[in-house]
Scaffold this motif. Structure first.
Motif, PDB file in Angstrom:
ATOM      1  N   LEU A 137      -7.224  -9.285  -1.045  1.00 40.65           N
ATOM      2  CA  LEU A 137      -5.861  -9.239  -1.192  1.00 40.65           C
ATOM      3  C   LEU A 137      -5.187  -7.829  -0.788  1.00 40.65           C
ATOM      4  O   LEU A 137      -4.349  -7.757  -0.081  1.00 40.65           O
ATOM      5  CB  LEU A 137      -5.691  -9.432  -2.968  1.00 40.65           C
ATOM      6  CG  LEU A 137      -4.011  -9.598  -3.301  1.00 40.65           C
ATOM      7  CD1 LEU A 137      -3.408 -10.851  -2.404  1.00 40.65           C
ATOM      8  CD2 LEU A 137      -3.755  -9.569  -4.615  1.00 40.65           C
ATOM      9  N   PRO A 138      -5.644  -6.725  -1.206  1.00 39.27           N
ATOM     10  CA  PRO A 138      -5.135  -5.385  -0.833  1.00 39.27           C
ATOM     11  C   PRO A 138      -5.341  -5.386   0.909  1.00 39.27           C
ATOM     12  O   PRO A 138      -4.380  -5.020   1.480  1.00 39.27           O
ATOM     13  CB  PRO A 138      -6.206  -4.395  -1.334  1.00 39.27           C
ATOM     14  CG  PRO A 138      -6.843  -5.251  -2.628  1.00 39.27           C
ATOM     15  CD  PRO A 138      -6.887  -6.552  -2.107  1.00 39.27           C
ATOM     16  N   VAL A 139      -6.429  -5.881   1.338  1.00 40.38           N
ATOM     17  CA  VAL A 139      -6.621  -5.877   2.875  1.00 40.38           C
ATOM     18  C   VAL A 139      -5.461  -6.783   3.329  1.00 40.38           C
ATOM     19  O   VAL A 139      -4.885  -6.227   4.371  1.00 40.38           O
ATOM     20  CB  VAL A 139      -8.155  -6.495   3.147  1.00 40.38           C
ATOM     21  CG1 VAL A 139      -8.226  -6.453   4.809  1.00 40.38           C
ATOM     22  CG2 VAL A 139      -9.230  -5.457   2.464  1.00 40.38           C
ATOM     23  N   LEU A 140      -5.297  -7.790   3.104  1.00 39.13           N
ATOM     24  CA  LEU A 140      -4.142  -8.748   3.574  1.00 39.13           C
ATOM     25  C   LEU A 140      -2.819  -8.018   3.335  1.00 39.13           C
ATOM     26  O   LEU A 140      -1.947  -8.333   4.380  1.00 39.13           O
ATOM     27  CB  LEU A 140      -4.356 -10.137   2.978  1.00 39.13           C
ATOM     28  CG  LEU A 140      -3.322 -11.138   3.274  1.00 39.13           C
ATOM     29  CD1 LEU A 140      -3.508 -11.585   4.673  1.00 39.13           C
ATOM     30  CD2 LEU A 140      -3.383 -12.556   2.369  1.00 39.13           C
ATOM     31  N   PHE A 141      -2.668  -7.485   2.084  1.00 47.45           N
ATOM     32  CA  PHE A 141      -1.260  -7.349   1.902  1.00 47.45           C
ATOM     33  C   PHE A 141      -0.948  -5.731   2.637  1.00 47.45           C
ATOM     34  O   PHE A 141       0.111  -5.840   3.346  1.00 47.45           O
ATOM     35  CB  PHE A 141      -1.334  -6.516   0.368  1.00 47.45           C
ATOM     36  CG  PHE A 141       0.129  -5.933   0.051  1.00 47.45           C
ATOM     37  CD1 PHE A 141       1.186  -6.278  -0.490  1.00 47.45           C
ATOM     38  CD2 PHE A 141       0.051  -4.101  -0.020  1.00 47.45           C
ATOM     39  CE1 PHE A 141       2.274  -5.767  -0.454  1.00 47.45           C
ATOM     40  CE2 PHE A 141       0.956  -3.591  -0.146  1.00 47.45           C
ATOM     41  CZ  PHE A 141       2.302  -4.180  -0.589  1.00 47.45           C
ATOM     42  N   MET A 142      -1.904  -4.995   3.059  1.00 45.01           N
ATOM     43  CA  MET A 142      -1.689  -3.840   4.003  1.00 45.01           C
ATOM     44  C   MET A 142      -1.586  -4.350   5.418  1.00 45.01           C
ATOM     45  O   MET A 142      -0.658  -3.933   6.307  1.00 45.01           O
ATOM     46  CB  MET A 142      -2.587  -2.923   3.924  1.00 45.01           C
ATOM     47  CG  MET A 142      -2.465  -1.565   4.569  1.00 45.01           C
ATOM     48  SD  MET A 142      -0.779  -0.903   4.179  1.00 45.01           S
ATOM     49  CE  MET A 142      -1.039  -0.810   2.470  1.00 45.01           C
TER      50      MET A 142
END
Length: 316
Positions: A17-22
């Protein structure tokens, strides 16, 4: 080998999720316009089109750094994208993914825990690694130079834990430290971090670090000296930078600055509070270091599993 199951799917979502968000943020907010320190690259591109770009141009000092390897990346990206600086932001994203992968590998190699626990640790790590708080780094392509030394350091720590020959580890780490040095100024620190760690991991007890495997530290030191000699050849101190000796000449101010800098994140923008917090943090760090020293003195192999994390913790 441990297998994935359905119960681990929520953890995988937390990891990505943090990877996709960034990644989405970079695509949405990235602007194709060079900013500040990126503009001098235009001069280099002009030399390329004129056919007179030289090695000295690639190796030239910029501020306090010699960005040889990042310049190669910038040239390649400019050629492929007609200098669309958003491609540099995507490279930053890829480099950060490599850091995350290195952290996961180091986790698997050193942490004795179930796969679920290791994945949870990676999820927590990714919250920090892909934090939007460092938005200026994400959206400024030239910050590639900041991430390359981190990739090199975490890569060296993983290689040091791998079941490879000691000579192979030494050569790979030597190359990565050289790349780090000629990417960003603080990349030179990797030399004094990686090779002592490599010597420790190659030793079964403390005495072997300074006897049987002392050649690793000496080799790293010689590599540092050789790199520093090339780095500081014809080095010009930037006009706004203080003298190298100013910290020694003003020890009280130096200590004050160090403590205030250390405590700034919890100092509420108050210099006195930041200094006090920094002093407490530094004192606590010394206490933990003392306790840890006596712990690993009786269990040296524990240091094998912790050395990589200690380096990451103290550096970042």
């Amino acid at each position: 080998m441990q297998q994935f199951n359905r119960r681990q799917i929520p953890i995988l979502c937390l990891i990505f999720l943090p990877v996709l968000f960034m990644g989405i943020c970079i695509l949405k907010y990235g602007v194709n316009f060079p900013f500040s320190d990126q503009w001098p690259l235009a001069v280099m591109f002009e030399k390329i089109y004129a056919g007179n770009l030289s090695f000295s141009d690639l190796f030239a000092q910029f501020h306090e750094s010699r960005k040889f390897f990042p310049r190669l990346i910038f040239i390649g990206l400019a050629f492929l994208t007609n200098w669309d600086v958003r491609s540099e932001m995507l490279v930053i994203f890829v480099l950060t993914c490599v850091v995350s992968f290195n952290i996961y590998c180091l986790n698997r190699l050193t942490v004795r825990a179930s796969l679920v626990t290791q994945l949870l640790l990676l999820a927590i790590s990714n919250l920090l690694i892909f934090s939007p708080a460092q938005y200026e780094n994400w959206l400024w392509g030239i910050q590639i130079v900041v991430y390359i030394p981190i990739v090199c350091l975490t890569g060296c720590l993983v290689i040091a834990q791998k079941k490879l020959s000691l000579r192979t580890k030494f050569i790979i780490c030597f190359c990565l430290c050289t790349v780090s040095t000629f990417s960003y100024a603080n990349g030179m620190l990797n030399w004094v971090l990686v090779f002592p760690a490599l010597a420790i991991l190659a030793s079964g007890k403390f005495e072997e670090v300074f006897t049987k495997n002392i050649w690793i530290i000496i080799g790293g030191l010689l590599g540092l000296v050789a790199n520093a000699a090339a780095y500081f050849y014809d080095y010009q101190k930037p006009d706004k930078h203080p003298s190298f000796l100013s910290a020694i000449a003003h020890p009280v101010e130096t200590i004050h600055y160090f403590l205030a800098f250390l405590g700034a994140p919890l100092g509420f923008e108050n210099l006195t509070v930041a200094t006090i917090v920094g002093g407490l943090v530094f004192g606590f760090w010394l206490f933990l270091g003392w306790k840890f020293f006596w712990l690993v003195k009786t269990d040296f192999l524990l240091l094998h599993r912790l050395i990589g994390w200690l380096i990451i913790k103290n550096l970042f």
